[in-house]
Design a protein around this motif. Structure first.
Motif, PDB file in Angstrom:
ATOM      1  N   LYS A  85       8.496  -4.834   8.891  1.00  0.00           N
ATOM      2  CA  LYS A  85       7.110  -4.344   9.007  1.00  0.00           C
ATOM      3  C   LYS A  85       7.071  -2.844   8.766  1.00  0.00           C
ATOM      4  CE  LYS A  85       2.728  -4.966  10.279  1.00  0.00           C
ATOM      5  NZ  LYS A  85       2.227  -3.663  10.634  1.00  0.00           N
ATOM      6  N   ASN A  86       8.076  -2.146   9.297  1.00  0.00           N
ATOM      7  CA  ASN A  86       8.154  -0.692   9.092  1.00  0.00           C
ATOM      8  C   ASN A  86       8.220  -0.358   7.599  1.00  0.00           C
ATOM      9  OD1 ASN A  86       8.617   2.054  10.152  1.00  0.00           O
ATOM     10  ND2 ASN A  86      10.624   1.817   9.195  1.00  0.00           N
ATOM     11  N   ALA A  87       9.051  -1.088   6.868  1.00  0.00           N
ATOM     12  CA  ALA A  87       9.178  -0.849   5.421  1.00  0.00           C
ATOM     13  C   ALA A  87       7.836  -1.106   4.731  1.00  0.00           C
ATOM     14  CB  ALA A  87      10.265  -1.757   4.837  1.00  0.00           C
ATOM     15  N   LEU A  88       7.161  -2.173   5.132  1.00  0.00           N
ATOM     16  CA  LEU A  88       5.871  -2.501   4.515  1.00  0.00           C
ATOM     17  C   LEU A  88       4.813  -1.454   4.872  1.00  0.00           C
ATOM     18  CD1 LEU A  88       5.904  -6.372   5.073  1.00  0.00           C
ATOM     19  CD2 LEU A  88       6.317  -5.148   2.926  1.00  0.00           C
ATOM     20  N   ASP A  89       4.871  -0.940   6.099  1.00  0.00           N
ATOM     21  CA  ASP A  89       3.891   0.086   6.497  1.00  0.00           C
ATOM     22  C   ASP A  89       4.034   1.343   5.634  1.00  0.00           C
ATOM     23  OD1 ASP A  89       2.779  -1.543   8.436  1.00  0.00           O
ATOM     24  OD2 ASP A  89       3.917  -0.690  10.096  1.00  0.00           O
ATOM     25  N   TRP A  90       5.270   1.768   5.352  1.00  0.00           N
ATOM     26  CA  TRP A  90       5.457   2.926   4.465  1.00  0.00           C
ATOM     27  C   TRP A  90       4.810   2.654   3.096  1.00  0.00           C
ATOM     28  CZ3 TRP A  90       6.406   7.657   5.754  1.00  0.00           C
ATOM     29  CH2 TRP A  90       7.298   7.983   6.775  1.00  0.00           C
ATOM     30  N   CYS A  91       4.941   1.413   2.642  1.00  0.00           N
ATOM     31  CA  CYS A  91       4.432   1.071   1.300  1.00  0.00           C
ATOM     32  C   CYS A  91       2.911   0.993   1.249  1.00  0.00           C
ATOM     33  CB  CYS A  91       5.006  -0.275   0.853  1.00  0.00           C
ATOM     34  SG  CYS A  91       6.775  -0.187   0.528  1.00  0.00           S
ATOM     35  N   SER A  92       2.277   0.939   2.425  1.00  0.00           N
ATOM     36  CA  SER A  92       0.833   0.700   2.473  1.00  0.00           C
ATOM     37  C   SER A  92       0.008   1.978   2.485  1.00  0.00           C
ATOM     38  CB  SER A  92       0.489  -0.118   3.723  1.00  0.00           C
ATOM     39  OG  SER A  92       0.651   0.676   4.887  1.00  0.00           O
ATOM     40  N   ARG A  93       0.678   3.124   2.549  1.00  0.00           N
ATOM     41  CA  ARG A  93      -0.050   4.402   2.658  1.00  0.00           C
ATOM     42  C   ARG A  93       0.431   5.344   1.576  1.00  0.00           C
ATOM     43  NH1 ARG A  93      -4.288   4.219   6.260  1.00  0.00           N
ATOM     44  NH2 ARG A  93      -3.953   6.420   6.760  1.00  0.00           N
ATOM     45  N   GLY A  94      -0.375   6.376   1.288  1.00  0.00           N
ATOM     46  CA  GLY A  94      -0.042   7.231   0.156  1.00  0.00           C
ATOM     47  C   GLY A  94      -0.096   6.373  -1.095  1.00  0.00           C
ATOM     48  N   GLU A  95       0.973   6.379  -1.871  1.00  0.00           N
ATOM     49  CA  GLU A  95       0.998   5.504  -3.047  1.00  0.00           C
ATOM     50  C   GLU A  95       1.185   4.060  -2.586  1.00  0.00           C
ATOM     51  OE1 GLU A  95       3.368   4.655  -7.168  1.00  0.00           O
ATOM     52  OE2 GLU A  95       4.160   6.169  -5.789  1.00  0.00           O
ATOM     53  N   ARG A  96       0.196   3.218  -2.882  1.00  0.00           N
ATOM     54  CA  ARG A  96       0.222   1.826  -2.395  1.00  0.00           C
ATOM     55  C   ARG A  96       0.950   0.953  -3.419  1.00  0.00           C
ATOM     56  NH1 ARG A  96      -5.942   1.737   0.021  1.00  0.00           N
ATOM     57  NH2 ARG A  96      -5.346   2.630   2.029  1.00  0.00           N
ATOM     58  N   VAL A  97       2.260   0.893  -3.248  1.00  0.00           N
ATOM     59  CA  VAL A  97       3.093   0.335  -4.317  1.00  0.00           C
ATOM     60  C   VAL A  97       3.065  -1.193  -4.398  1.00  0.00           C
ATOM     61  CG1 VAL A  97       4.661   2.284  -4.562  1.00  0.00           C
ATOM     62  CG2 VAL A  97       5.123   0.576  -2.792  1.00  0.00           C
ATOM     63  N   PHE A  98       2.457  -1.837  -3.426  1.00  0.00           N
ATOM     64  CA  PHE A  98       2.402  -3.304  -3.475  1.00  0.00           C
ATOM     65  C   PHE A  98       1.118  -3.842  -4.120  1.00  0.00           C
ATOM     66  CE2 PHE A  98       5.985  -3.725  -0.500  1.00  0.00           C
ATOM     67  CZ  PHE A  98       6.562  -4.896  -0.951  1.00  0.00           C
ATOM     68  N   VAL A  99       0.156  -2.985  -4.370  1.00  0.00           N
ATOM     69  CA  VAL A  99      -1.132  -3.497  -4.866  1.00  0.00           C
ATOM     70  C   VAL A  99      -0.922  -4.235  -6.195  1.00  0.00           C
ATOM     71  CG1 VAL A  99      -3.450  -2.900  -5.657  1.00  0.00           C
ATOM     72  CG2 VAL A  99      -2.467  -1.716  -3.675  1.00  0.00           C
ATOM     73  N   GLY A 100      -1.282  -5.511  -6.206  1.00  0.00           N
ATOM     74  CA  GLY A 100      -1.158  -6.329  -7.412  1.00  0.00           C
ATOM     75  C   GLY A 100       0.257  -6.795  -7.720  1.00  0.00           C
ATOM     76  N   LYS A 101       1.207  -6.447  -6.859  1.00  0.00           N
ATOM     77  CA  LYS A 101       2.614  -6.785  -7.132  1.00  0.00           C
ATOM     78  C   LYS A 101       2.881  -8.260  -6.808  1.00  0.00           C
ATOM     79  CE  LYS A 101       5.221  -3.764  -7.795  1.00  0.00           C
ATOM     80  NZ  LYS A 101       5.631  -3.181  -9.095  1.00  0.00           N
ATOM     81  N   PRO A 102       3.453  -9.006  -7.744  1.00  0.00           N
ATOM     82  CA  PRO A 102       3.797 -10.397  -7.431  1.00  0.00           C
ATOM     83  C   PRO A 102       4.910 -10.463  -6.367  1.00  0.00           C
ATOM     84  CG  PRO A 102       3.770 -10.020  -9.815  1.00  0.00           C
ATOM     85  CD  PRO A 102       3.711  -8.673  -9.158  1.00  0.00           C
ATOM     86  N   VAL A 103       4.688 -11.276  -5.361  1.00  0.00           N
ATOM     87  CA  VAL A 103       5.641 -11.380  -4.247  1.00  0.00           C
ATOM     88  C   VAL A 103       5.920 -12.845  -3.935  1.00  0.00           C
ATOM     89  CG1 VAL A 103       6.018 -10.902  -1.779  1.00  0.00           C
ATOM     90  CG2 VAL A 103       4.931  -9.166  -3.205  1.00  0.00           C
ATOM     91  N   LEU A 104       7.186 -13.123  -3.666  1.00  0.00           N
ATOM     92  CA  LEU A 104       7.616 -14.432  -3.168  1.00  0.00           C
ATOM     93  C   LEU A 104       8.240 -14.195  -1.798  1.00  0.00           C
ATOM     94  CD1 LEU A 104       8.440 -17.458  -3.450  1.00  0.00           C
ATOM     95  CD2 LEU A 104      10.443 -16.683  -4.740  1.00  0.00           C
ATOM     96  N   THR A 105       7.874 -15.024  -0.818  1.00  0.00           N
ATOM     97  CA  THR A 105       8.480 -14.876   0.510  1.00  0.00           C
ATOM     98  C   THR A 105       9.345 -16.097   0.805  1.00  0.00           C
ATOM     99  OG1 THR A 105       6.771 -15.999   1.830  1.00  0.00           O
ATOM    100  CG2 THR A 105       6.371 -13.690   1.272  1.00  0.00           C
ATOM    101  N   MET A 106      10.386 -15.871   1.583  1.00  0.00           N
ATOM    102  CA  MET A 106      11.236 -16.981   2.018  1.00  0.00           C
ATOM    103  C   MET A 106      11.978 -16.572   3.283  1.00  0.00           C
ATOM    104  SD  MET A 106      14.131 -16.993  -1.012  1.00  0.00           S
ATOM    105  CE  MET A 106      12.962 -17.235  -2.328  1.00  0.00           C
TER     106      MET A 106
END
Ligand code: FNR
Length: 189
Positions: A85-106
């Motif tokens: 969650k910490n890693a994802l929180d960093w990605c969610s602010r400033g440059e939002r690097v996940f926007v539109g990024k294809p993701v697979l979870t497992m």
């Protein structure tokens, strides 16, 4: 195809790390799987979100440059581990690097339910305004590896259960098509 991979467990003998290593090896002709280091990321600090430490900047750049992201995570207390969650929180602010990024979870667990609760939470997190990832839809694509002690070989440190590997092959094929579909083509003059 460049795939950044996040593993939600820091444990040396983690089943989820072994699942990520399986992806790296088994699909090496199709996918360039880079397992990113989330251990070194400092705790998210909103005072630093616009000018994050170098290690965070490098991490975010690796996500930004990837064609897709695979998140392989255990379930901790019915949700995702804090370190993920910490890693994802960093990605969610400033440059939002996940926007539109294809993701697979497992995920993998020695338990019966195969990390299902963590995966459901993860899907919600990935839909949040700061993240807005394009997650491979469920409906046959849920990689929930339960009873992990029977499905991984501790010597090889790989998933070896044939039925699970066959299922994984199918989901990875669908994810490759999904990434191709969602890749923004560079505009040509
Ligand atoms: C767990 N575990 C666990 N399992 C599960 O199915 N549901 C859960 O809510 C939890 N909660 C939980 C909390 C904490 C803090 C720990 C350490 C463990 C068990 C977990 O699935 C098991 O330890 C896995 O082996 C962890 O994944 P790795 O490290 O093998 O990848």
């Amino acid at each position: 195809m460049k795939i950044a991979t996040l593993v939600g467990s820091l444990r040396q003998n983690s089943y989820n790390l072994q699942l990520a290593l399986t992806l790296q090896e088994r699909y090496k002709d199709k996918l360039d799987v880079d397992i990113l280091d989330i251990r070194s990321l400092p705790h998210f600090d909103q005072d630093k979100e616009l000018d994050p430490p170098d290690v965070v900047q490098r991490f975010k750049a690796a996500i930004a440059e990837a064609d897709g992201v695979i998140i392989v995570t255990p379930e901790y207390n019915w949700s995702v581990p804090g370190v993920l969650k910490n890693a994802l929180d960093w990605c969610s602010r400033g440059e939002r690097v996940f926007v539109g990024k294809p993701v697979l979870t497992m995920g993998a667990t020695p338990g019966m339910l195969g990390t299902v609760r963590a995966q459901l939470h993860l899907r919600e997190i990935l839909s949040s305004p700061g993240i807005q990832a394009k997650v491979l839809p469920p409906g046959g694509n849920e990689v929930l590896v339960n009873m992990a002690m029977n499905k991984f070989d501790p010597e090889q440190r790989r998933l070896v259960d044939e039925a699970t590997l066959t299922f994984l092959d199918g989901v990875v094929e669908k994810f490759i098509a999904f990434v191709q579909e969602h890749t923004v083509q560079p505009v040509r003059a």
